[in-house]
Design an enzyme around this catalytic site. Sequence first.
Site, PDB file in Angstrom:
ATOM      1  N   VAL A   1      30.989  27.340  43.125  1.00  0.00           N
ATOM      2  CA  VAL A   1      30.895  28.797  43.214  1.00  0.00           C
ATOM      3  C   VAL A   1      29.432  29.242  43.098  1.00  0.00           C
ATOM      4  O   VAL A   1      28.967  30.099  43.856  1.00  0.00           O
ATOM      5  CB  VAL A   1      31.753  29.466  42.116  1.00  0.00           C
ATOM      6  CG1 VAL A   1      31.576  30.980  42.128  1.00  0.00           C
ATOM      7  CG2 VAL A   1      33.223  29.099  42.295  1.00  0.00           C
TER       8      VAL A   1
ATOM      9  N   THR B   1      30.013  29.488  35.248  1.00  0.00           N
ATOM     10  CA  THR B   1      30.534  28.306  34.569  1.00  0.00           C
ATOM     11  C   THR B   1      32.008  28.565  34.242  1.00  0.00           C
ATOM     12  O   THR B   1      32.526  29.656  34.473  1.00  0.00           O
ATOM     13  CB  THR B   1      29.813  28.050  33.231  1.00  0.00           C
ATOM     14  OG1 THR B   1      30.269  29.016  32.271  1.00  0.00           O
ATOM     15  CG2 THR B   1      28.311  28.167  33.378  1.00  0.00           C
ATOM     16  N   SER B   2      32.672  27.558  33.670  1.00  0.00           N
ATOM     17  CA  SER B   2      33.993  27.821  33.091  1.00  0.00           C
ATOM     18  C   SER B   2      33.902  27.597  31.583  1.00  0.00           C
ATOM     19  O   SER B   2      34.853  27.208  30.930  1.00  0.00           O
ATOM     20  CB  SER B   2      35.050  26.909  33.722  1.00  0.00           C
ATOM     21  OG  SER B   2      34.700  25.558  33.499  1.00  0.00           O
TER      22      SER B   2
ATOM     23  N   LYS C   1      37.180  32.867  33.687  1.00  0.00           N
ATOM     24  CA  LYS C   1      38.355  33.543  33.107  1.00  0.00           C
ATOM     25  C   LYS C   1      38.366  33.526  31.586  1.00  0.00           C
ATOM     26  O   LYS C   1      39.131  34.261  30.956  1.00  0.00           O
ATOM     27  CB  LYS C   1      39.642  32.845  33.569  1.00  0.00           C
ATOM     28  CG  LYS C   1      39.874  32.925  35.048  1.00  0.00           C
ATOM     29  CD  LYS C   1      40.545  31.670  35.595  1.00  0.00           C
ATOM     30  CE  LYS C   1      40.314  31.604  37.084  1.00  0.00           C
ATOM     31  NZ  LYS C   1      40.257  30.267  37.623  1.00  0.00           N
TER      32      LYS C   1
ATOM     33  N   VAL D   1      40.607  36.568  38.927  1.00  0.00           N
ATOM     34  CA  VAL D   1      41.980  36.521  39.455  1.00  0.00           C
ATOM     35  C   VAL D   1      41.926  36.634  40.977  1.00  0.00           C
ATOM     36  O   VAL D   1      41.310  37.567  41.507  1.00  0.00           O
ATOM     37  CB  VAL D   1      42.852  37.679  38.912  1.00  0.00           C
ATOM     38  CG1 VAL D   1      44.275  37.588  39.469  1.00  0.00           C
ATOM     39  CG2 VAL D   1      42.880  37.683  37.394  1.00  0.00           C
TER      40      VAL D   1
ATOM     41  N   GLY E   1      37.527  22.067  46.648  1.00  0.00           N
ATOM     42  CA  GLY E   1      36.912  23.033  45.716  1.00  0.00           C
ATOM     43  C   GLY E   1      37.886  24.086  45.218  1.00  0.00           C
ATOM     44  O   GLY E   1      37.472  25.121  44.699  1.00  0.00           O
TER      45      GLY E   1
ATOM     46  N   GLU F   1      40.200  23.936  39.320  1.00  0.00           N
ATOM     47  CA  GLU F   1      39.244  24.161  38.244  1.00  0.00           C
ATOM     48  C   GLU F   1      38.416  22.881  38.111  1.00  0.00           C
ATOM     49  O   GLU F   1      38.824  21.819  38.598  1.00  0.00           O
ATOM     50  CB  GLU F   1      39.990  24.457  36.940  1.00  0.00           C
ATOM     51  CG  GLU F   1      40.706  25.797  36.952  1.00  0.00           C
ATOM     52  CD  GLU F   1      39.753  26.943  37.263  1.00  0.00           C
ATOM     53  OE1 GLU F   1      38.855  27.215  36.481  1.00  0.00           O
ATOM     54  OE2 GLU F   1      39.912  27.566  38.333  1.00  0.00           O
TER      55      GLU F   1
ATOM     56  N   ASP G   1      45.739  27.821  34.134  1.00  0.00           N
ATOM     57  CA  ASP G   1      44.925  28.702  34.984  1.00  0.00           C
ATOM     58  C   ASP G   1      45.718  29.956  35.366  1.00  0.00           C
ATOM     59  O   ASP G   1      45.203  31.072  35.311  1.00  0.00           O
ATOM     60  CB  ASP G   1      44.456  27.937  36.231  1.00  0.00           C
ATOM     61  CG  ASP G   1      43.662  28.817  37.173  1.00  0.00           C
ATOM     62  OD1 ASP G   1      42.508  29.143  36.835  1.00  0.00           O
ATOM     63  OD2 ASP G   1      44.214  29.220  38.216  1.00  0.00           O
TER      64      ASP G   1
ATOM     65  N   LYS H   1      45.195  34.008  34.237  1.00  0.00           N
ATOM     66  CA  LYS H   1      45.145  35.148  35.164  1.00  0.00           C
ATOM     67  C   LYS H   1      46.172  36.209  34.771  1.00  0.00           C
ATOM     68  O   LYS H   1      45.885  37.409  34.809  1.00  0.00           O
ATOM     69  CB  LYS H   1      45.388  34.663  36.591  1.00  0.00           C
ATOM     70  CG  LYS H   1      44.220  33.826  37.113  1.00  0.00           C
ATOM     71  CD  LYS H   1      44.589  33.075  38.372  1.00  0.00           C
ATOM     72  CE  LYS H   1      43.381  32.291  38.890  1.00  0.00           C
ATOM     73  NZ  LYS H   1      43.762  31.307  39.902  1.00  0.00           N
TER      74      LYS H   1
ATOM     75  N   GLY I   1      38.349  28.564  46.408  1.00  0.00           N
ATOM     76  CA  GLY I   1      37.273  28.032  47.238  1.00  0.00           C
ATOM     77  C   GLY I   1      35.969  28.723  46.894  1.00  0.00           C
ATOM     78  O   GLY I   1      35.969  29.873  46.455  1.00  0.00           O
TER      79      GLY I   1
HETATM   80  P1  NHO Z   1      31.921  23.648  39.043  1.00  0.00           P
HETATM   81  O1  NHO Z   1      31.681  23.272  40.481  1.00  0.00           O
HETATM   82  O2  NHO Z   1      32.399  22.627  38.111  1.00  0.00           O
HETATM   83  O3  NHO Z   1      30.574  24.267  38.477  1.00  0.00           O
HETATM   84  C1  NHO Z   1      30.400  24.634  37.134  1.00  0.00           C
HETATM   85  C2  NHO Z   1      28.907  24.761  36.858  1.00  0.00           C
HETATM   86  O4  NHO Z   1      28.734  25.292  35.545  1.00  0.00           O
HETATM   87  C3  NHO Z   1      28.136  23.446  36.879  1.00  0.00           C
HETATM   88  O5  NHO Z   1      26.869  23.674  37.481  1.00  0.00           O
HETATM   89  C4  NHO Z   1      27.945  23.113  35.381  1.00  0.00           C
HETATM   90  O6  NHO Z   1      26.776  22.337  35.121  1.00  0.00           O
HETATM   91  C5  NHO Z   1      27.771  24.508  34.836  1.00  0.00           C
HETATM   92  N1  NHO Z   1      28.040  24.642  33.405  1.00  0.00           N
HETATM   93  C6  NHO Z   1      29.161  24.327  32.720  1.00  0.00           C
HETATM   94  N2  NHO Z   1      29.014  24.623  31.415  1.00  0.00           N
HETATM   95  C7  NHO Z   1      27.779  25.144  31.260  1.00  0.00           C
HETATM   96  C8  NHO Z   1      27.035  25.665  30.164  1.00  0.00           C
HETATM   97  N3  NHO Z   1      27.543  25.702  28.936  1.00  0.00           N
HETATM   98  N4  NHO Z   1      25.766  26.131  30.396  1.00  0.00           N
HETATM   99  C9  NHO Z   1      25.238  26.104  31.634  1.00  0.00           C
HETATM  100  N5  NHO Z   1      25.905  25.635  32.711  1.00  0.00           N
HETATM  101  C10 NHO Z   1      27.153  25.164  32.532  1.00  0.00           C
HETATM  102  O7  NHO Z   1      32.967  24.883  38.968  1.00  0.00           O
HETATM  103  P2  NHO Z   1      33.248  26.009  40.081  1.00  0.00           P
HETATM  104  O8  NHO Z   1      34.360  25.613  40.957  1.00  0.00           O
HETATM  105  O9  NHO Z   1      31.962  26.406  40.696  1.00  0.00           O
HETATM  106  O10 NHO Z   1      33.803  27.198  39.156  1.00  0.00           O
HETATM  107  C11 NHO Z   1      32.914  28.010  38.456  1.00  0.00           C
HETATM  108  C12 NHO Z   1      33.672  29.148  37.783  1.00  0.00           C
HETATM  109  O11 NHO Z   1      34.341  29.917  38.787  1.00  0.00           O
HETATM  110  C13 NHO Z   1      34.774  28.676  36.811  1.00  0.00           C
HETATM  111  O12 NHO Z   1      34.828  29.546  35.699  1.00  0.00           O
HETATM  112  C14 NHO Z   1      36.035  28.855  37.621  1.00  0.00           C
HETATM  113  O13 NHO Z   1      37.183  29.105  36.817  1.00  0.00           O
HETATM  114  C15 NHO Z   1      35.677  30.097  38.400  1.00  0.00           C
HETATM  115  N6  NHO Z   1      36.493  30.297  39.555  1.00  0.00           N
HETATM  116  C16 NHO Z   1      36.535  29.352  40.539  1.00  0.00           C
HETATM  117  C17 NHO Z   1      37.408  29.506  41.588  1.00  0.00           C
HETATM  118  C18 NHO Z   1      37.405  28.482  42.676  1.00  0.00           C
HETATM  119  O14 NHO Z   1      38.088  28.635  43.698  1.00  0.00           O
HETATM  120  N7  NHO Z   1      36.635  27.407  42.563  1.00  0.00           N
HETATM  121  C19 NHO Z   1      38.265  30.657  41.559  1.00  0.00           C
HETATM  122  C20 NHO Z   1      38.106  31.639  40.581  1.00  0.00           C
HETATM  123  C21 NHO Z   1      37.221  31.438  39.584  1.00  0.00           C
HETATM  124  O15 NHO Z   1      39.930  32.044  42.543  1.00  0.00           O
HETATM  125  C22 NHO Z   1      39.540  30.745  42.282  1.00  0.00           C
HETATM  126  C23 NHO Z   1      40.526  30.115  41.346  1.00  0.00           C
HETATM  127  O16 NHO Z   1      41.145  30.769  40.536  1.00  0.00           O
HETATM  128  C24 NHO Z   1      40.605  28.675  41.417  1.00  0.00           C
HETATM  129  C25 NHO Z   1      41.844  28.130  40.691  1.00  0.00           C
HETATM  130  N8  NHO Z   1      41.624  26.763  40.356  1.00  0.00           N
HETATM  131  C26 NHO Z   1      43.014  28.249  41.646  1.00  0.00           C
HETATM  132  O17 NHO Z   1      43.526  29.359  41.897  1.00  0.00           O
HETATM  133  O18 NHO Z   1      43.446  27.157  42.165  1.00  0.00           O
END
Ligand code: NHO
Length: 363
Positions: A16, A95-96, A119, A149, A208, A211, A222, A226, A344
């Site tokens: 993201v 981040t998550s 979230k 969400v 992608g 989570e 997850d 939401k 994604g």
């Molecule tokens: P990644 O690719 O693992 O990246 C996480 C980044 O955060 C990494 O660079 C890591 O080094 C950094 N990090 C972690 N902890 C840290 C800390 N303490 N300090 C500094 N950096 C830190 O994760 P994503 O995929 O990029 O996701 C990032 C955020 O977006 C998460 O909170 C995730 O919940 C949120 N998000 C992602 C999606 C998605 O599609 N990938 C969605 C919504 C929110 O609508 C999507 C969704 O709900 C996905 C869900 N799995 C679904 O519906 O299937």
Amino acid sequence: AAANQVFIAVIGAGGVGKSFLSQLQALATRRPSPKLTLCYISTSKKALFNDDYSEISIDTAIDSLAASTKTPPELSRVIEYLAAAPAKTILVDNTSSQDVADKYPLALSRGVSIVTPNKKAFSGSYQLWKDIFISATASGAKVYHESSVGAGLPVISTLKDLVDTGDKVTKIEGVFSGTMSFLFNSFAPTEGQGGKWSEEVKKAKALGYTEPDPRDDLNGLDVARKLTILARLAGLPVESPTSFPVQSLIPQELETCTSGDEFLEKLPAFDTQMEETKSAAEKAGKVVRFVGSIDVAANAVKVGLQEFDRSHPIAALKGSDNIISFYTERYGSNPLIVQGAGAGGDVTAMGVTADLIKVISQF
Ligand code: NHO
């Protein structure tokens, strides 16, 4: 303070985060004013920033970060750094991390606005939820989390509009997980055979959708997060995402796996369990899907598997699509429905970038 400049700090540069940076780059080019200045970027291992807030070039930020020798400072120091910046600041949490989420009240109380797809802050303890909005109201800093969400789909903004305009939301239901949608659409399609459960889980991760740890999707948490967020926005003081029934799809034997990778390795041995669930539905002429619902009047939230007729809109979803139906007094028996890709990097980042634009427009 410079009125025509906004400082932006980005924590997290994964799927993201990278998509967000490219959208930020395009936004900064399209809209030269106010000047969007990236002043901080970090992952869990590295950080990049200049003490005098001089600009980090957005288009090369990922490479510069990789080359940086700085480790991330303690979060409260990062917040002080941002609060002392010579213009308004926005912290983008990609981040998550619960640790980062726990610091939102501090950031907001120091005037740092927040936009995030994370979230954890909004679905953690009810106390944290209250602290966030109390801090924001007191300082005037903004907090937006549309992508927490339904990725970029207008789910939270729609719900807020319904509530703010005096409609009464009675029920919210649908498919809230892009991963679960993709898994069931490809494992138990309305037509044809469908793939192996464990294979589809691996694909969802590679695309992608999952989570960072795919177990957070498969255990229902997850979706529970939401629903907690939406229920709270609809006025229910839900205590936590574990305070209502949630069905997990993690085989009992794999609950003790120490890592997501170990889990994915061992999952194929349990494909028959999911095959049985699928054929039970097939025998009834139906398909199985993973859904959630909030019954506002009954104060009841639940998450789990349900069987649907093949012609049902939930059965007919494609790809990673989410579908969210809002039943309200105003909309009567025909709900307001939001549908489209729910996971994604690009569609999630879209919600983050749009939130950023909303915050900037209020400065
Ligand atoms: P990644 O690719 O693992 O990246 C996480 C980044 O955060 C990494 O660079 C890591 O080094 C950094 N990090 C972690 N902890 C840290 C800390 N303490 N300090 C500094 N950096 C830190 O994760 P994503 O995929 O990029 O996701 C990032 C955020 O977006 C998460 O909170 C995730 O919940 C949120 N998000 C992602 C999606 C998605 O599609 N990938 C969605 C919504 C929110 O609508 C999507 C969704 O709900 C996905 C869900 N799995 C679904 O519906 O299937």
